[in-house]
Design a protein around this motif. Structure first.
Motif, PDB file in Angstrom:
ATOM      1  N   GLU A   1      -5.203  11.154  -1.231  1.00 16.73           N
ATOM      2  CA  GLU A   1      -4.175  11.218  -2.309  1.00 16.73           C
ATOM      3  C   GLU A   1      -5.266  11.955  -3.615  1.00 16.73           C
ATOM      4  N   ALA A   2      -6.302  11.975  -3.889  1.00 18.49           N
ATOM      5  CA  ALA A   2      -7.034  12.367  -5.054  1.00 18.49           C
ATOM      6  C   ALA A   2      -7.394  13.903  -4.795  1.00 18.49           C
ATOM      7  N   PHE A   3      -7.373  14.177  -3.343  1.00 19.67           N
ATOM      8  CA  PHE A   3      -7.571  15.893  -3.493  1.00 19.67           C
ATOM      9  C   PHE A   3      -6.691  16.534  -4.022  1.00 19.67           C
ATOM     10  N   THR A   4      -7.202  17.726  -4.641  1.00 19.93           N
ATOM     11  CA  THR A   4      -6.584  18.592  -5.333  1.00 19.93           C
ATOM     12  C   THR A   4      -7.079  20.285  -4.646  1.00 19.93           C
ATOM     13  N   PRO A   5      -6.326  20.978  -4.660  1.00 24.28           N
ATOM     14  CA  PRO A   5      -6.522  22.374  -4.002  1.00 24.28           C
ATOM     15  C   PRO A   5      -7.219  23.456  -4.971  1.00 24.28           C
ATOM     16  N   GLY A   6      -7.062  22.966  -6.308  1.00 25.11           N
ATOM     17  CA  GLY A   6      -7.498  23.968  -7.150  1.00 25.11           C
ATOM     18  C   GLY A   6      -6.679  25.026  -7.411  1.00 25.11           C
ATOM     19  N   PRO A   7      -7.208  26.214  -8.104  1.00 24.64           N
ATOM     20  CA  PRO A   7      -6.385  27.140  -8.238  1.00 24.64           C
ATOM     21  C   PRO A   7      -5.803  28.069  -7.026  1.00 24.64           C
ATOM     22  N   LEU A   8      -4.519  28.526  -7.122  1.00 20.19           N
ATOM     23  CA  LEU A   8      -3.778  28.789  -5.740  1.00 20.19           C
ATOM     24  C   LEU A   8      -3.616  30.096  -5.583  1.00 20.19           C
ATOM     25  N   LEU A   9      -3.578  30.577  -4.293  1.00 20.05           N
ATOM     26  CA  LEU A   9      -3.028  31.950  -4.024  1.00 20.05           C
ATOM     27  C   LEU A   9      -1.591  32.168  -4.212  1.00 20.05           C
ATOM     28  N   SER A  10      -1.047  33.296  -5.007  1.00 22.03           N
ATOM     29  CA  SER A  10       0.160  33.485  -5.672  1.00 22.03           C
ATOM     30  C   SER A  10       1.116  33.893  -4.485  1.00 22.03           C
ATOM     31  N   ARG A  11       2.432  33.706  -4.770  1.00 21.04           N
ATOM     32  CA  ARG A  11       3.455  34.171  -3.643  1.00 21.04           C
ATOM     33  C   ARG A  11       3.107  35.841  -3.805  1.00 21.04           C
ATOM     34  N   ALA A  12       3.103  36.205  -5.162  1.00 16.93           N
ATOM     35  CA  ALA A  12       2.745  37.884  -5.321  1.00 16.93           C
ATOM     36  C   ALA A  12       1.700  38.325  -4.626  1.00 16.93           C
TER      37      ALA A  12
ATOM     38  N   ALA B   1      -4.848  17.894   5.017  1.00 10.23           N
ATOM     39  CA  ALA B   1      -5.413  17.595   3.736  1.00 10.23           C
ATOM     40  C   ALA B   1      -4.711  17.757   2.565  1.00 10.23           C
ATOM     41  N   VAL B   2      -3.884  18.671   2.452  1.00 10.65           N
ATOM     42  CA  VAL B   2      -3.035  19.043   1.309  1.00 10.65           C
ATOM     43  C   VAL B   2      -1.533  19.066   1.289  1.00 10.65           C
ATOM     44  N   GLY B   3      -1.117  19.010   2.749  1.00  5.37           N
ATOM     45  CA  GLY B   3       0.302  18.952   2.721  1.00  5.37           C
ATOM     46  C   GLY B   3       1.001  17.750   2.111  1.00  5.37           C
ATOM     47  N   ARG B   4       2.079  18.106   1.342  1.00  2.61           N
ATOM     48  CA  ARG B   4       2.883  16.961   0.559  1.00  2.61           C
ATOM     49  C   ARG B   4       4.222  17.280   0.829  1.00  2.61           C
TER      50      ARG B   4
ATOM     51  N   PRO C   1       0.802  -1.235   0.048  1.00  2.81           N
ATOM     52  CA  PRO C   1      -0.081  -0.004   0.133  1.00  2.81           C
ATOM     53  C   PRO C   1       1.001   1.149  -0.157  1.00  2.81           C
ATOM     54  N   ALA C   2       0.100   2.233  -0.431  1.00  3.67           N
ATOM     55  CA  ALA C   2       0.999   3.663  -0.374  1.00  3.67           C
ATOM     56  C   ALA C   2       1.313   4.225   1.066  1.00  3.67           C
ATOM     57  N   PRO C   3       2.587   4.713   1.298  1.00  5.12           N
ATOM     58  CA  PRO C   3       2.893   5.232   2.710  1.00  5.12           C
ATOM     59  C   PRO C   3       1.839   6.248   3.028  1.00  5.12           C
ATOM     60  N   GLY C   4       1.531   6.402   4.251  1.00  4.21           N
ATOM     61  CA  GLY C   4       0.670   7.408   4.706  1.00  4.21           C
ATOM     62  C   GLY C   4       1.113   8.774   4.702  1.00  4.21           C
ATOM     63  N   PRO C   5       0.362   9.646   5.058  1.00  7.87           N
ATOM     64  CA  PRO C   5       0.786  10.959   4.802  1.00  7.87           C
ATOM     65  C   PRO C   5       1.985  11.560   5.372  1.00  7.87           C
ATOM     66  N   GLY C   6       2.406  11.155   6.437  1.00 16.71           N
ATOM     67  CA  GLY C   6       3.709  11.330   7.146  1.00 16.71           C
ATOM     68  C   GLY C   6       3.490  12.666   8.046  1.00 16.71           C
ATOM     69  N   LEU C   7       2.227  13.456   8.181  1.00 19.90           N
ATOM     70  CA  LEU C   7       1.862  14.535   8.846  1.00 19.90           C
ATOM     71  C   LEU C   7       0.917  13.899  10.172  1.00 19.90           C
ATOM     72  N   LEU C   8       1.528  14.250  11.407  1.00 18.31           N
ATOM     73  CA  LEU C   8       0.714  13.814  12.558  1.00 18.31           C
ATOM     74  C   LEU C   8       0.624  14.611  13.549  1.00 18.31           C
TER      75      LEU C   8
ATOM     76  N   ARG D   1      11.835  21.073   0.449  1.00 13.98           N
ATOM     77  CA  ARG D   1      12.187  22.152   1.618  1.00 13.98           C
ATOM     78  C   ARG D   1      11.319  21.480   2.815  1.00 13.98           C
ATOM     79  N   GLY D   2      10.815  20.418   2.815  1.00 13.96           N
ATOM     80  CA  GLY D   2       9.901  19.666   3.821  1.00 13.96           C
ATOM     81  C   GLY D   2       8.495  19.545   3.262  1.00 13.96           C
ATOM     82  N   HIS D   3       7.694  19.863   3.945  1.00 12.81           N
ATOM     83  CA  HIS D   3       6.198  19.509   3.679  1.00 12.81           C
ATOM     84  C   HIS D   3       5.714  20.800   2.910  1.00 12.81           C
ATOM     85  N   GLU D   4       5.124  20.856   1.842  1.00 13.54           N
ATOM     86  CA  GLU D   4       4.566  22.105   1.157  1.00 13.54           C
ATOM     87  C   GLU D   4       3.132  22.089   1.369  1.00 13.54           C
TER      88      GLU D   4
END
Length: 270
Positions: free
Chosen positions: A224-235, A62-65, A1-8, A69-72
């Motif tokens: 795994e299937a969840f996507t955040p959609g359009p993102l807030l930009s750094r700018a 939900a979205v951390g991957r 199976p795929a590894p778990g999220p790694g965020l506890l 540089r660590g979890h994004e």
């Protein structure tokens, strides 16, 4: 199976060096969120609803991957994706804190509960699992039902030298190995300190742990299937004053209830 999220998530201070640990708040009582200043008001404005620190924590779950540089953690610009991520993150959080906020403790998928069927009488030589009976064995001790998903559930390994399990190590086997470290032939000094007999409290931990692992495995495909959609930009975050993060917010916060004095805000101890 795929590894778990790694965020506890835990309400307890983790022991040992288990990788990056980030408190949700900088000060006791939850008075100062450990987030970039200005982020919560910005998100509340964009999503049209109040945003609390725990909401951001749920979004992170939900979205951390893992990233270079660590979890994004991408921040969505879509209010609907935000609410969908919150729903998923809240369920992940509820599993990890295992009902400590009150209410009935979670059950296995399907409504079952694992129980300790027989106690551990002597220090177990190993940890085994019977797929036919879904029984976890520790010497004379047994726990069931233990679904395959719980037995195989793994998380990514922690960095070398951190004391954590290797990459992809099943959690139950890592749990058992951590409790047997002091009995190993190479254990010296403080590492050799530990109970001479297997504590029954350790066996009692297993039903809740098995339940949490099975539920996390059940949620893994959705996460795994969840996507955040359009993102807030750094700018955009920079224009809103959220970035760059102020230097002071990266420094350790005071845990004192009064205003500190002295150079750099230090309180003089006489």
């Amino acid at each position: 199976p795929a590894p778990g999220p790694g965020l506890l998530v835990t309400r307890h201070l983790p022991a040992g060096r288990l990788g990056g640990i980030r408190p949700l708040h900088r000060r006791p009582g939850g008075a100062e969120p450990n987030l970039a200043p200005g982020l919560l008001p910005l998100l509340a404005e964009r999503y049209g609803c109040p945003v609390a620190p725990q909401d951001v924590l749920c979004w992170i779950l939900a979205v951390g991957r893992p990233g270079p540089r660590g979890h994004e953690v991408p921040l969505t610009a879509d209010p609907e994706r935000w609410h969908a991520g919150l729903d998923l993150g809240r369920r992940l959080l509820a599993v990890q804190v295992r009902g400590v906020d009150g209410g009935e403790p979670p059950r296995l998928p399907g409504g079952r509960r694992p129980y300790v069927r027989s106690a551990v009488q002597a220090w177990p030589d190993g940890l085994d699992w019977d797929p036919e009976t879904e029984t976890l064995s520790l010497g004379s001790g047994t726990v069931s039902p233990v679904p395959r998903a719980a037995w195989e559930y793994a998380v990514p390994g922690t960095p070398a030298g951190s004391g954590g399990p290797g990459a992809g190590t099943p959690v139950l086997r890592a749990w058992f190995a951590a409790r047997c470290t002091h009995r190993g032939p190479g254990a010296e000094g403080l590492e050799a300190l530990g109970p001479a007999e297997w504590p029954q409290a350790w066996t009692s931990e297993l039903p809740a742990l098995v339940t949490a692992l099975a539920l996390l495995a059940d949620l893994a495909p959705e996460r795994e299937a969840f996507t955040p959609g359009p993102l807030l930009s750094r700018a955009g975050l920079t224009a809103a004053g959220v970035l760059p993060v102020p230097v002071w917010s990266r420094r350790p916060a005071s845990v004192l209830d009064h205003r500190e004095e002295g150079p750099g805000g230090q309180f003089a101890l006489l």
